[in-house]
Design a protein around this motif. Structure first.
Motif, PDB file in Angstrom:
ATOM      1  N   SER A   1      -2.224  -3.343  -3.995  1.00 46.54           N
ATOM      2  CA  SER A   1      -2.969  -2.265  -3.341  1.00 46.54           C
ATOM      3  C   SER A   1      -4.463  -2.604  -3.356  1.00 46.54           C
ATOM      4  O   SER A   1      -4.898  -3.507  -4.080  1.00 46.54           O
TER       5      SER A   1
ATOM      6  N   THR B   1       1.377 -15.316   7.606  1.00 51.90           N
ATOM      7  CA  THR B   1       2.273 -14.382   6.916  1.00 51.90           C
ATOM      8  C   THR B   1       1.502 -13.599   5.862  1.00 51.90           C
ATOM      9  O   THR B   1       1.677 -12.379   5.714  1.00 51.90           O
TER      10      THR B   1
ATOM     11  N   THR C   1      -0.477 -10.964   7.524  1.00 49.84           N
ATOM     12  CA  THR C   1       0.430  -9.952   8.058  1.00 49.84           C
ATOM     13  C   THR C   1       0.889  -9.018   6.944  1.00 49.84           C
ATOM     14  O   THR C   1       0.973  -7.804   7.142  1.00 49.84           O
ATOM     15  N   ILE C   2       1.181  -9.570   5.770  1.00 50.40           N
ATOM     16  CA  ILE C   2       1.560  -8.745   4.619  1.00 50.40           C
ATOM     17  C   ILE C   2       0.460  -7.729   4.332  1.00 50.40           C
ATOM     18  O   ILE C   2       0.738  -6.558   4.041  1.00 50.40           O
ATOM     19  N   GLN C   3      -0.781  -8.162   4.432  1.00 49.44           N
ATOM     20  CA  GLN C   3      -1.901  -7.267   4.124  1.00 49.44           C
ATOM     21  C   GLN C   3      -1.994  -6.094   5.102  1.00 49.44           C
ATOM     22  O   GLN C   3      -2.474  -5.026   4.736  1.00 49.44           O
ATOM     23  N   ILE C   4      -1.532  -6.278   6.319  1.00 51.59           N
ATOM     24  CA  ILE C   4      -1.511  -5.169   7.279  1.00 51.59           C
ATOM     25  C   ILE C   4      -0.608  -4.058   6.752  1.00 51.59           C
ATOM     26  O   ILE C   4      -0.942  -2.877   6.828  1.00 51.59           O
ATOM     27  N   PHE C   5       0.542  -4.444   6.187  1.00 46.95           N
ATOM     28  CA  PHE C   5       1.527  -3.468   5.734  1.00 46.95           C
ATOM     29  C   PHE C   5       1.232  -2.901   4.350  1.00 46.95           C
ATOM     30  O   PHE C   5       1.909  -1.968   3.916  1.00 46.95           O
ATOM     31  N   THR C   6       0.247  -3.451   3.655  1.00 45.44           N
ATOM     32  CA  THR C   6      -0.128  -2.906   2.346  1.00 45.44           C
ATOM     33  C   THR C   6      -1.409  -2.090   2.432  1.00 45.44           C
ATOM     34  O   THR C   6      -1.969  -1.711   1.411  1.00 45.44           O
ATOM     35  N   GLY C   7      -1.883  -1.845   3.656  1.00 43.04           N
ATOM     36  CA  GLY C   7      -3.058  -1.007   3.847  1.00 43.04           C
ATOM     37  C   GLY C   7      -4.380  -1.709   3.592  1.00 43.04           C
ATOM     38  O   GLY C   7      -5.420  -1.065   3.535  1.00 43.04           O
TER      39      GLY C   7
ATOM     40  N   SER D   1      -6.076  -7.074   7.773  1.00 40.73           N
ATOM     41  CA  SER D   1      -6.106  -8.539   7.802  1.00 40.73           C
ATOM     42  C   SER D   1      -7.339  -8.999   8.563  1.00 40.73           C
ATOM     43  O   SER D   1      -7.915  -8.238   9.342  1.00 40.73           O
TER      44      SER D   1
END
Length: 162
Positions: free
Chosen positions: A33, A110, A113-119, A122
């Protein structure tokens, strides 16, 4: 001969495991987070500030600098590992080198992209920085390999001519 093959196979497995662990480490950082990531960056900054401050000035060691440096260093390690795998397999030519750089780019994309979904969002800048770090790592290993090869040839040449 069989002993050498077993040693190379074991080294290959260990190197693949280290490379996968590096990717897991990189991606696990992106799963954190915002508060967790900031706390980690501040902790690292406190540890490296005295050393890094020598190069950039104590007042210039910012959280942003530490984060960008972390991107470069993580991906430099990944690039080194990928290049070591190539060297171990004796596949050091343009296509495998480009494949390794491409693999590092996929890991970086990737990662962001992960950081987009963890708020956390990116940044394209981070992908380029990651890619530059991976290329630097690949280049570093290839230059060391080139140097070792040249030294071995020189030693062999000197030994034969005596």
């Amino acid at each position: 001969m069989e002993k050498k093959l077993n040693r190379e196979r074991t080294l290959n497995i260990v190197l693949i495991a280290i490379t996968l662990a590096t990717i897991v480490f990189i991606w696990s950082n992106s799963l954190q987070s915002v508060p967790e990531s900031q706390a980690k960056s501040l902790g690292v900054r406190a540890q490296i500030k005295p050393c890094l401050g020598v190069f950039v000035g104590q007042g210039n060691v910012t959280d942003n600098l530490v984060r960008k440096l972390a991107h470069f260093v993580e991906y430099s390690a990944l690039g080194c590992e990928l290049a070591l795998l190539l060297a171990l397999k004796k596949r050091v030519s343009w296509q495998p080198i480009m494949n390794s750089a491409f693999a590092a780019m996929v890991v970086a994309l990737t990662d962001e992209t992960i950081q987009i979904f963890t708020g956390r969002g990116s940044q394209v800048q981070d992908v380029w920085l990651d890619f530059a770090g991976a290329c630097a790592g690949i280049l570093f290993v290839l230059l060391i390999r080139l140097l070792i090869t040249a030294l071995r040839r020189k030693h062999k040449h000197n030994h034969v001519s005596k």
